[in-house]
Design an enzyme around this catalytic site. Sequence first.
Site, mmCIF file in Angstrom:
data_model
loop_
_atom_site.group_PDB
_atom_site.id
_atom_site.type_symbol
_atom_site.label_atom_id
_atom_site.label_comp_id
_atom_site.label_asym_id
_atom_site.label_seq_id
_atom_site.Cartn_x
_atom_site.Cartn_y
_atom_site.Cartn_z
ATOM 1 N N HIS A 58 0.843 -1.203 0.000
ATOM 2 C CA HIS A 58 0.000 0.000 0.000
ATOM 3 C C HIS A 58 0.869 1.240 0.000
ATOM 4 O O HIS A 58 1.580 1.530 0.961
ATOM 5 C CB HIS A 58 -0.928 0.013 1.216
ATOM 6 C CG HIS A 58 -1.963 1.100 1.154
ATOM 7 N ND1 HIS A 58 -2.976 1.102 0.222
ATOM 8 C CD2 HIS A 58 -2.141 2.217 1.894
ATOM 9 C CE1 HIS A 58 -3.746 2.163 0.406
ATOM 10 N NE2 HIS A 58 -3.254 2.858 1.405
ATOM 11 N N HIS A 202 -11.710 3.721 -3.160
ATOM 12 C CA HIS A 202 -11.014 4.513 -2.149
ATOM 13 C C HIS A 202 -11.551 4.214 -0.760
ATOM 14 O O HIS A 202 -10.789 3.954 0.180
ATOM 15 C CB HIS A 202 -11.127 6.011 -2.431
ATOM 16 C CG HIS A 202 -10.420 6.829 -1.397
ATOM 17 N ND1 HIS A 202 -11.027 7.242 -0.229
ATOM 18 C CD2 HIS A 202 -9.134 7.275 -1.337
ATOM 19 C CE1 HIS A 202 -10.157 7.911 0.509
ATOM 20 N NE2 HIS A 202 -8.997 7.953 -0.145
ATOM 21 N N ARG A 205 -17.072 5.829 1.742
ATOM 22 C CA ARG A 205 -17.579 7.208 1.688
ATOM 23 C C ARG A 205 -17.290 7.852 0.332
ATOM 24 O O ARG A 205 -17.925 8.852 -0.024
ATOM 25 C CB ARG A 205 -16.973 8.045 2.817
ATOM 26 C CG ARG A 205 -15.502 8.357 2.671
ATOM 27 C CD ARG A 205 -14.992 9.267 3.804
ATOM 28 N NE ARG A 205 -13.618 9.662 3.580
ATOM 29 C CZ ARG A 205 -12.553 8.971 3.936
ATOM 30 N NH1 ARG A 205 -12.725 7.809 4.559
ATOM 31 N NH2 ARG A 205 -11.329 9.406 3.692
ATOM 32 N N HIS A 229 -9.637 1.119 1.213
ATOM 33 C CA HIS A 229 -9.447 1.627 2.567
ATOM 34 C C HIS A 229 -10.687 1.240 3.372
ATOM 35 O O HIS A 229 -11.813 1.566 2.972
ATOM 36 C CB HIS A 229 -9.341 3.151 2.574
ATOM 37 C CG HIS A 229 -8.077 3.697 2.001
ATOM 38 N ND1 HIS A 229 -8.072 4.763 1.118
ATOM 39 C CD2 HIS A 229 -6.776 3.374 2.187
ATOM 40 C CE1 HIS A 229 -6.827 5.064 0.800
ATOM 41 N NE2 HIS A 229 -6.019 4.222 1.429
ATOM 42 N N GLU A 232 -10.712 2.873 8.522
ATOM 43 C CA GLU A 232 -9.498 3.506 9.052
ATOM 44 C C GLU A 232 -9.845 4.477 10.174
ATOM 45 O O GLU A 232 -9.073 4.641 11.121
ATOM 46 C CB GLU A 232 -8.763 4.242 7.920
ATOM 47 C CG GLU A 232 -7.483 4.917 8.351
ATOM 48 C CD GLU A 232 -6.773 5.630 7.208
ATOM 49 O OE1 GLU A 232 -5.649 6.128 7.442
ATOM 50 O OE2 GLU A 232 -7.322 5.694 6.098
ATOM 51 N N HIS A 266 -5.910 -1.200 6.276
ATOM 52 C CA HIS A 266 -6.041 -0.725 7.656
ATOM 53 C C HIS A 266 -6.953 -1.646 8.474
ATOM 54 O O HIS A 266 -6.521 -2.226 9.451
ATOM 55 C CB HIS A 266 -6.520 0.727 7.747
ATOM 56 C CG HIS A 266 -5.664 1.692 7.009
ATOM 57 N ND1 HIS A 266 -4.322 1.847 7.283
ATOM 58 C CD2 HIS A 266 -5.944 2.550 5.989
ATOM 59 C CE1 HIS A 266 -3.804 2.756 6.473
ATOM 60 N NE2 HIS A 266 -4.756 3.200 5.670
ATOM 61 N N ASP A 317 2.254 3.077 3.038
ATOM 62 C CA ASP A 317 1.151 4.029 2.952
ATOM 63 C C ASP A 317 1.623 5.457 2.709
ATOM 64 O O ASP A 317 1.989 5.812 1.592
ATOM 65 C CB ASP A 317 0.307 3.914 4.222
ATOM 66 C CG ASP A 317 -1.034 4.623 4.117
ATOM 67 O OD1 ASP A 317 -1.309 5.208 3.057
ATOM 68 O OD2 ASP A 317 -1.806 4.593 5.082
#
Length: 444
Positions: A58, A202, A205, A229, A232, A266, A317
Amino acid sequence: MQVTYWAEHAWLDTNVEPGVALEVTDGRITAVRKEAEAPPPGAVVLRGLTVPGLANAHSHAFHRALRGTVQVGSGTFWTWREVMYQVASRLTPETYFSLARAVYAEMALAGITAVGEFHYLHHAPGGVAYSDPNAMGEALIAAAADAGIRITLLDTAYLSSGFGKAPNKHQLRFSDGTAEAWAERVSALKSSDHALIGAAIHSVRAVPAAQLSTVAQWAEARRAPLHVHLSEQTAENDACRAAHGCTPTRLLADHGVLGPRTTGVHNTHLTNEDIALLGSSVTGTCMCPTTERDLADGIGPAATLQREGSPLSLGSDSHAVIDLLEEARAMELNERLRTRTRGHWTAAALLRAATEDGHAALGWHDAGRLEPGALADLTTVALDSVRTAGPVPRLAAETAVFAATAADVRHTVVAGRHVVRDGVHTLIPDVARALAESIAALRS
């Protein structure tokens, strides 16, 4: 091309063996022989502990420009994000190539032979497409080639700023408008010897629920890796419950996103049901401990996830540091802090997360092992530095994982080619200067 590498010590599966010859033909290992006495004639000698190349599952390459600048003052992930947006606003395909080339060279110096680039910076400021709609992604692919490492471009769907909200002014560069338009653009990208094309959501949201399946189906049709993701931040969980009455993990499950080729990045703030959903579907977990602590995200339930069936990989990351050995031991040390007990993973298990399972998460299923037929991607860690000198050779894996740093990487070999030799990048000799110049260009 044929070459024989002789490893002073080599990590074979779960054991450290002395004196191992690795024969390489056309970028693949063709034979593994234990020859402890001495290197065979003509062999390239690798002093230290040789392991499969490390996989950085990542990465956001442009975040490297934030290192140091975001350590002033206090705040949260959300205040950090505003600084990140400012850097993103200045990038062009040309400056992104220069920065990513230097960042990937830094990764090679750290023993990383493959990177998963979670790529969402697609368009020009304001969301206008470049003449080549994939100019930014192609810049990343070219940068990895110049730096001598493999890349899985995880082209990322990023369509909204929150549940039911349009992209903000910063996020217009990220958005294709719809998942269908994203799929059309990404379909023009092509894999090559050093590059695979994957997909990413992504976050829940950033992609409306009704469009999640479009991204998942694109990846499924191509048997490509799919990353996301996941949980997180607790704020994401709260907003998802408010919008959909369920957790992000449940939302992904209900729209067909979870599965063996999917990796949640995550996976920090999960319920017991979330963990069961991820484990039963064999959805992977990519832990990024140095970023998770840098952003004050929290400590995810990595040990429980793995016990339930979720394979573990590791990523740097935001590149607060680029050091997969640090990521590996941090996962164990975080769990020690959380539980106040020691020994959740052996050094061999942590190395597997950093090598074989990391490569699998990126779609490189023929990498991450020192065995005939595997890609000849190798990393050698010094056993005579001030950090690693002393322990007996049979504990070399423990020494590497729990004491060595990226600075102890002496050799990195990709497809049988020496990319880093004796700690020096053979393609980009002054990586520090390349980093400094490419970052300075974004501040001018």
